[in-house]
Design an enzyme around this catalytic site. Structure first.
Site, PDB file in Angstrom:
ATOM      1  N   MET A  30       0.854  -1.195   0.000  1.00  0.00           N
ATOM      2  CA  MET A  30       0.000   0.000   0.000  1.00  0.00           C
ATOM      3  C   MET A  30       0.890   1.246   0.000  1.00  0.00           C
ATOM      4  SD  MET A  30      -3.439  -0.896   2.006  1.00  0.00           S
ATOM      5  CE  MET A  30      -2.854  -0.773   3.679  1.00  0.00           C
ATOM      6  N   HIS A  37       9.446  -3.798   3.227  1.00  0.00           N
ATOM      7  CA  HIS A  37       9.099  -4.069   1.828  1.00  0.00           C
ATOM      8  C   HIS A  37      10.359  -4.390   1.023  1.00  0.00           C
ATOM      9  CE1 HIS A  37       5.769  -1.245   3.117  1.00  0.00           C
ATOM     10  NE2 HIS A  37       5.096  -2.286   2.693  1.00  0.00           N
TER      11      HIS A  37
HETATM   12  O1  PAF Z   1      -0.140  -5.624   3.520  1.00  0.00           O
HETATM   13  C1  PAF Z   1      -0.556  -4.730   2.764  1.00  0.00           C
HETATM   14  O2  PAF Z   1       0.115  -3.743   2.495  1.00  0.00           O
HETATM   15  C2  PAF Z   1      -1.962  -4.843   2.189  1.00  0.00           C
HETATM   16  O3  PAF Z   1      -2.829  -5.428   3.095  1.00  0.00           O
HETATM   17  C3  PAF Z   1      -2.006  -5.555   0.836  1.00  0.00           C
HETATM   18  C4  PAF Z   1      -1.560  -6.990   0.941  1.00  0.00           C
HETATM   19  C5  PAF Z   1      -1.133  -4.817  -0.161  1.00  0.00           C
HETATM   20  C6  PAF Z   1      -3.436  -5.551   0.285  1.00  0.00           C
HETATM   21  O4  PAF Z   1      -3.913  -4.256   0.110  1.00  0.00           O
END
Ligand code: PAF
Length: 281
Positions: A30, A37
């Site tokens: 998101m 990430h």
């Molecule tokens: O973990 C996240 O950032 C969100 O829940 C995802 C998996 C991108 C779904 O919107």
């Protein structure tokens, strides 16, 4: 890094990757990207995959409108982090493409019953329907792939695995270890909203998990212990539980199989979660 701007171009890039006999790695985010990430991207690259990263703040997984409006946005920094970590394709899909009917309800919803109703699902009704629906859509557009998810959102990982299994998605769901800062705080986009005193208080979540892991008491006493550690730090506790790692059903004192401890609480109005594997005796 290719910047793609439509789901059609995303689908084509993924297909071209497979045509070139390479494996697609989906890293769904998101935005507000951080080292957690980056670690998913690195893991995918270590596996030799072509990394495709989506950045979409999915409104359907926020039951609280205020929580959605406060969600951090760092689009320029996200592109830099993606590029520096070797992402191959990046997309910020539009709301119109993802949920054409929004703000009206989309008629189709993917719901993983039971797994999505407990723990986070209690305080955030509908949250996992929103998560499962958006991940299902991203998987359909991406096609056969490996999809990398952080264990920090452990319940999300379990929900996505189960959905992929039940609906026969051609995806290998890869869970990746939680990334922590030097104080033990699990990395999260939400940490950006905490003051330094709040961050200190938030470390009680990982301290609670460590206390439970190191204890030799039965599961019920360890639940109380986790709660006590967080309450002592001034955290408004949402839950502190020890559950089966696959079914998320609460573990009884008499059950010695490996389990998962999960905690959630609110600090300075920010809802935080953490979890870890735990051995019961
Ligand atoms: O973990 C996240 O950032 C969100 O829940 C995802 C998996 C991108 C779904 O919107």
């Amino acid at each position: 890094m290719e910047r793609l701007n439509s789901l059609a171009s995303w689908r084509e890039f993924a297909q071209a990757t497979r045509d070139a006999h390479r494996r697609v790695a989906l890293v769904a985010t998101m935005g507000a990207l951080h080292e957690g990430h980056a670690s998913l991207v690195r893991r995918a690259r270590q596996n030799g995959d072509v990394v495709m990263l989506t950045s979409f703040v999915n409104p359907r997984q926020f039951s609280d409108v205020a929580d959605l409006s406060r969600y951090p946005h760092t689009p320029d920094a996200d592109v830099d982090l993606a590029r520096q970590n070797g992402v191959d394709a990046f997309i910020t899909p539009t709301l119109k493409e993802m949920w054409p009917d929004y703000p009206a309800d989309t008629l189709t919803t993917v719901s993983v019953r039971t797994l999505g109703d407990v723990l986070e699902g209690v305080g955030r009704p509908g949250h996992f329907d929103g998560v499962a629906s958006v991940v299902a859509k991203l998987l359909v557009v991406s096609g056969p792939c490996r999809a990398y998810f952080g264990e920090k959102d452990y319940q999300q990982l379990v929900v996505v695995r189960r959905m992929a299994h039940d609906l026969s998605f051609d995806v290998d769901v890869v869970g990746c270890a939680t990334q922590r800062d030097a104080t033990g705080l699990a990395l999260s986009s939400r940490n950006a909203r905490l003051s330094s005193a709040g961050r200190e208080r938030a470390t009680s979540l990982s301290r609670a998990l460590r206390a439970a892991r190191e204890s030799t008491a039965p599961a019920s006493a360890r639940r109380t212990l986790m709660r006590e550690v967080m309450v002592a730090a001034g955290v408004e506790v949402a839950y502190a539980d020890i559950v089966d790692p696959d079914t998320l059903a609460p573990r009884t004192d008499a059950d010695p199989r490996p389990a998962r401890a999960l905690v959630a609480g609110v600090v300075e109005g920010v809802r935080l979660i953490d979890n870890d594997a735990i051995e019961l005796e």
